[in-house]
Design an enzyme around this catalytic site. Sequence first.
Site, PDB file in Angstrom:
ATOM      1  N   LYS A 132      19.200  76.563-105.250  1.00  0.00           N
ATOM      2  CA  LYS A 132      20.418  76.589-105.764  1.00  0.00           C
ATOM      3  C   LYS A 132      21.263  77.344-104.928  1.00  0.00           C
ATOM      4  O   LYS A 132      20.793  78.916-105.171  1.00  0.00           O
ATOM      5  CB  LYS A 132      20.123  76.167-107.580  1.00  0.00           C
ATOM      6  CG  LYS A 132      19.842  75.582-107.832  1.00  0.00           C
ATOM      7  CD  LYS A 132      19.513  75.133-108.945  1.00  0.00           C
ATOM      8  CE  LYS A 132      20.842  75.214-110.036  1.00  0.00           C
ATOM      9  NZ  LYS A 132      20.710  75.408-111.431  1.00  0.00           N
TER      10      LYS A 132
ATOM     11  N   ARG B 217      36.225  75.497-115.965  1.00  0.00           N
ATOM     12  CA  ARG B 217      37.516  74.232-115.246  1.00  0.00           C
ATOM     13  C   ARG B 217      37.208  72.848-115.812  1.00  0.00           C
ATOM     14  O   ARG B 217      36.221  72.007-116.475  1.00  0.00           O
ATOM     15  CB  ARG B 217      37.247  73.577-114.070  1.00  0.00           C
ATOM     16  CG  ARG B 217      35.892  73.278-113.302  1.00  0.00           C
ATOM     17  CD  ARG B 217      36.198  72.984-111.949  1.00  0.00           C
ATOM     18  NE  ARG B 217      34.747  72.776-111.289  1.00  0.00           N
ATOM     19  CZ  ARG B 217      34.388  71.398-111.568  1.00  0.00           C
ATOM     20  NH1 ARG B 217      34.244  70.387-112.931  1.00  0.00           N
ATOM     21  NH2 ARG B 217      33.055  71.376-111.123  1.00  0.00           N
TER      22      ARG B 217
ATOM     23  N   HIS C  76      20.061  65.646-118.151  1.00  0.00           N
ATOM     24  CA  HIS C  76      21.594  66.913-117.642  1.00  0.00           C
ATOM     25  C   HIS C  76      22.085  66.789-119.159  1.00  0.00           C
ATOM     26  O   HIS C  76      23.154  65.229-118.971  1.00  0.00           O
ATOM     27  CB  HIS C  76      22.068  66.391-116.442  1.00  0.00           C
ATOM     28  CG  HIS C  76      23.230  66.866-116.075  1.00  0.00           C
ATOM     29  ND1 HIS C  76      23.032  68.326-115.424  1.00  0.00           N
ATOM     30  CD2 HIS C  76      24.199  68.073-116.675  1.00  0.00           C
ATOM     31  CE1 HIS C  76      24.118  68.940-114.627  1.00  0.00           C
ATOM     32  NE2 HIS C  76      25.224  68.396-115.921  1.00  0.00           N
TER      33      HIS C  76
END
Length: 641
Positions: free
Chosen positions: A158, A297, A208
Amino acid sequence: MLDSVLIANRGEIACRIIKTARRLGLRTIAVYSEADRDALHVRMADEAVAIGPSPSAESYLVGERILEAARATGAASIHPGYGFLSENAAFAEACAAAGIVFVGPSASAIRAMGLKDGAKALMEKAGVPVVPGYHGERQEAEFLKQKAYEIGYPVLIKAVAGGGGKGMRRVDKAIEFEAALASAQREAKSAFGDARVLIEKFVLNPRHIEIQVFGDGKGNAVHLFERDCSAQRRHQKVLEEAPAPGMTEETRAAMGAAAVAAARAVNYAGAGTIEFIADGSGTLRPDGFWFMEMNTRLQVEHPVTEMITGQDLVEWQFRVASGEGMPLSQDEISIRGHAVEVRLYAEDPDTGFLPSTGRLDLLELPESEGVRIDTGVETGAEISAFYDPMIAKLIAYGPDRQTALDRLAAQFDRSLIAGPKNNLAFLAALVAHEDVRRGGFDTGLIDRDLARLTAGEVGEETIAAAVAALVLPEAAAETSGWQDPFAATNAFELTGRRQTGVRVEVDGEPREVAIEWQGGTASVAGGAASGAGRVVRSDRGTYAVEAGRAVRVTLVDHLARVAEDADGASAVKAPMHGKVIAVDVAPGDRVEKGARLAVVEAMKMEHAITAPRDGTVETVFVTEGAQVDQGAPVVALADED
């Protein structure tokens, strides 16, 4: 309350922010690149300022130009949306230095959570569970390969500064590690300007699940429950929903508490998301989830949280940025009903979901009960190669999960898109999938069942109807299909006419369609009309539409087309606009079917161009670093005897 806001973004999120800002009485200022001069968000805002050329690196990512626009228009605040400068700590600092409120977290919070390795170390100190892996500074290939071996395959590579699936590769075997590492680092460098990676254990049957958090920057934080984002393709979210199927109150409380602890660890202000990976092999457990990252965000999928809580998260952002306290306490926030969101993209599921660009000849997304549509485009808009190819987000709400899914499925039936290729039919198949319907799926569902989810095509009967309309345009006067895009129009009342073997192009590919008039009805020769298709005409062409798919049908000069094909039959063409980042062959090379010829980067993602057959390379038309247009020749293979 702030009196004005400049939205440092574009597309659907800019339009969505403008709606809330206007309701709160804020003056709205849009910015736009050359490609977005006529965009919807520009027309919606009270004012608009040009900030540069079409490439985002020369416009939306240039913080100083954004600040110049804010100063020139007297903007009291800047809302970054998501993407672009939304998680740029230096930009947040620059806003503060200019006396302009950044509608988001502090620069220190962005920095603390912006790099995955540092964020994980911080979370460990805060008592938040993290995925086992290597998050250190060393980046030598052999060292990282050894760490992967120690962690145990499968692993995930990642990007340290990553997001959106970019710079991420799953590796199942040690022999695959070096190539996957090089590709991930190259993609990470292109997307984020930082090639560093970390290695993590890949959780089998993963789900997830993320928690929406909100802080006031004064030590207070709450969560607004979870979203399940397990339906993914290439680590990019496709379907998001809230609440998560199968979530127990005990696990929800544990995840919520961990997320709030994470937010408080950086004294967070504004909207943020704590992303967890959960063991989906059975019931979600309080001890079966691990921190992945924090997005500092507003998230793309925030509408599903808004739908189940009845809260406007952008309004919350403006209130906290204005210095007000937390809008609600934790015990004042509750869940009601269920919401599901999908992302409608201009991409082609039949070619590996490659981005598709061009003019939206038709876009019909009629709103209906329980359905919210967030979009930044409309009929006639251009889907540009410069930006993310999102067309819209479709969000369905219901008192329960099945009602929400049913409403979303009905929305697919009512929607119509023609022009660029899109994933509407794929999304409809996904929402109808039995595993999605029962809520028993993990992040591998789409990849496991991709062939089934992308199966189907516009039928010959529907294409024949479009051909009939082109051959006999007077039929338009006798049918209602031209005015009503939702009427089945593959039957035409014609008398005394017959024509067969009409040569056309269907999405640019030459073919012959045999149609016949029998009893006054146009149909495929020898076939039976199904009544399932539609024929729709715009100022850009005639489309055959069926089950969420649309193909453009045009009459051609057959002899001219054959000559063109003879000249270019051996050319392997670029499937999208982009930049050539690797050329793997040279004239004279012998290649087998499936061999990689070149790599094109589009939307900061890498796409391999492979040989369609065995052959010998005759010509290489491109060089590394060159820009190519969609359909441009890349490599020519010599004709086989």
